[in-house]
Design an enzyme around this catalytic site. Structure first.
Site, PDB file in Angstrom:
ATOM      1  N   LYS A 149      12.613  18.031  65.178  1.00  0.00           N
ATOM      2  CA  LYS A 149      11.748  18.875  66.009  1.00  0.00           C
ATOM      3  C   LYS A 149      10.418  18.170  66.287  1.00  0.00           C
ATOM      4  O   LYS A 149       9.918  18.177  67.421  1.00  0.00           O
ATOM      5  CB  LYS A 149      11.503  20.221  65.310  1.00  0.00           C
ATOM      6  N   GLN A 185      10.791  26.809  58.819  1.00  0.00           N
ATOM      7  CA  GLN A 185      12.194  26.383  58.734  1.00  0.00           C
ATOM      8  C   GLN A 185      12.947  27.290  57.755  1.00  0.00           C
ATOM      9  O   GLN A 185      12.540  27.443  56.605  1.00  0.00           O
ATOM     10  CB  GLN A 185      12.273  24.916  58.296  1.00  0.00           C
ATOM     11  N   ASP A 240      10.120  30.926  67.403  1.00  0.00           N
ATOM     12  CA  ASP A 240      11.528  31.162  67.060  1.00  0.00           C
ATOM     13  C   ASP A 240      12.021  32.495  67.637  1.00  0.00           C
ATOM     14  O   ASP A 240      13.233  32.738  67.695  1.00  0.00           O
ATOM     15  CB  ASP A 240      11.695  31.199  65.530  1.00  0.00           C
TER      16      ASP A 240
END
Lengths: 296, 296
Positions: A53, A97, A120
């Site tokens: 990422k 994460q 997200d």
């Protein structure tokens, strides 16, 4: 033979689009979009995701930061770190994460990210807005699926979309997105899952099948009708003695069989996977635009 | 002939349950749950709804207050009134009667109610929690449908539920509730709507059909299979010269026809309708329990 939906190519296109926006910002001497990724512990797979990422951020010219925290960190400490980034004007996206260590409540952590930086799209207020049909940050994988369908001009209106799997990350949001009354959606949607007596009964009806089960080669040709569009969200690691790594990644769909009867199909790897990171960058850009309009 | 799902009876049972909780609170000299209903303007149908909600509150022994505001009120003034009730410890539920006058943004108003007092369950954070599968205040009509299915011991696990209609108030939340992995849900869910080419193709598959379309007698017997369970959410006012009021209320389902082939059916009136108010009281009680635990 099915036409391959090339997620690698489309994700590169999207990254190029974002890159050109960032170059323009540099020219105008404006602030750049920034993403902070927080990793707790040192699971190798999670570390690889986080690094990839950050690498993508750098490729398109965004600011990126990785915060690696010791596995022993408390929920409180993690949330206090998130709060620091909630208030940090250099970062417009915050990504934690997952999965987190078991003693940390994921739901509390997700809710501690301000919705405006929740790239997200997992914060309940963003999930709610998605369902209601309001503009919001859409979870990256479903967002990627929408983009693939759009850029391959696959009609969704009035089509029967069958979603196999009901996770909060993929199944539920893509189902709710595709049933909305708007362009690029407006589909009849069925969500089928492990409690169904006969999954084939439903998958055979699909004009567009979305497989998000987490079970290698679960979807066979005999479960589908001819000319179906197949979106394979599965990322399953299976042993492979021929590979130098000793494993390979395969999808939830039996690609060899299904590609013979489908009209379109996403490969694994190279289908939905690369789109997820591209849409994360896109979300960071959206969050940036939204926040800097308000902040500056 | 189908067994009638008696919403009037079940709603009375639920009200009795709530009444006995309130009596106990009186005995213990504790605070009572309170609901404030805010009505803007004087639409006669809205007024009737609001009055009937207040009457039900009184019947079960809850505190109730109606605030009627002039149609000329600004969005800002309305939100400032809501804020007053957000901070008023005497009221645990706040309900703004919809629709609002056109110049007022409904979404802003709904978001101004603190989620803990959002007894309509329309706040995006509550919608999101519902979808994710967290505990929350469930919108009253879908909540009522869950209760009817439960109290008539109608199995939902692995069944095919077909929801006709995709409103934010009924279609979307009931679909998202019934696909959750838990008791009283765990169904395969299809959401079908006006964009479908052939609605019958889907409705014919239903083990449980939920009609929330707003179109009188839309669902005919020929669109269904034998022994289907039919939940009719429609409340349509149609002219009726034989009625003293000049109109009658009918559902989205052609009851006379469909009741001949269904295994269970909700009548209109007397099915889902009375459940909506009962679940509003239930939500007020849930909000009360939640808030007083935190506040007192």
């Amino acid at each position: 033979m099915a036409q391959i939906i090339d997620g690698k190519k489309i994700s590169s296109e999207i990254k190029e689009e974002i890159k050109s926006v960032c170059s323009q910002l540099v020219k105008e001497k404006k602030q750049l979009p920034g993403l902070v990724t927080i990793l707790v512990g040192n699971n190798p797979a999670s570390k690889a995701y986080v690094n990839s990422k950050a690498k993508s951020c750098n490729e398109v010219g965004m600011v990126s930061k990785i915060e690696i925290l010791d596995e022993s960190i408390s929920e409180e400490e993690l949330i206090s770190l998130i709060n620091r980034f909630n208030n940090d004007k250099n970062y417009h996206g915050i990504l934690v994460q997952l999965p987190l260590p078991k003693y940390i409540n994921e739901s509390n952590v997700i809710k501690s990210i301000i919705p405006e930086k929740d790239v997200d799209g997992f914060h309940p207020i963003n999930v709610g807005k998605l369902v209601i049909g309001e503009e919001t940050l859409i979870p990256c994988t479903p967002y990627g699926i929408l983009e693939l369908l759009k850029r391959y001009n696959i009609e969704t209106k009035g089509k029967h979309v069958v979603v196999v799997g009901r996770s909060n990350i993929v199944g539920k949001p893509i189902a709710n997105l595709l049933l909305q009354k708007r362009d690029g959606a407006n589909a009849v949607v069925t969500i089928v899952h492990s409690a169904a007596k006969n999954i084939s009964f439903y998958t055979k009806q699909a004009d567009i099948l979305i497989a998000a089960i987490g079970s290698p080669k679960f979807i066979k040709a005999e479960m589908l009708k001819e000319n179906v569009v197949v979106i394979d969200v599965g990322i399953n690691r299976v042993e492979d003695a021929n590979s130098p790594k000793g494993y390979k990644i395969i999808g939830d769909v039996d690609f060899d069989e299904v590609s013979k009867i489908a009209s379109f199909i996403t490969p694994v790897p190279g289908g939905v996977g690369p789109m997820t990171i591209a849409m994360l960058l896109k979300n960071t850009l959206i969050a940036y635009k939204h926040l800097t309009k308000n902040i500056e």
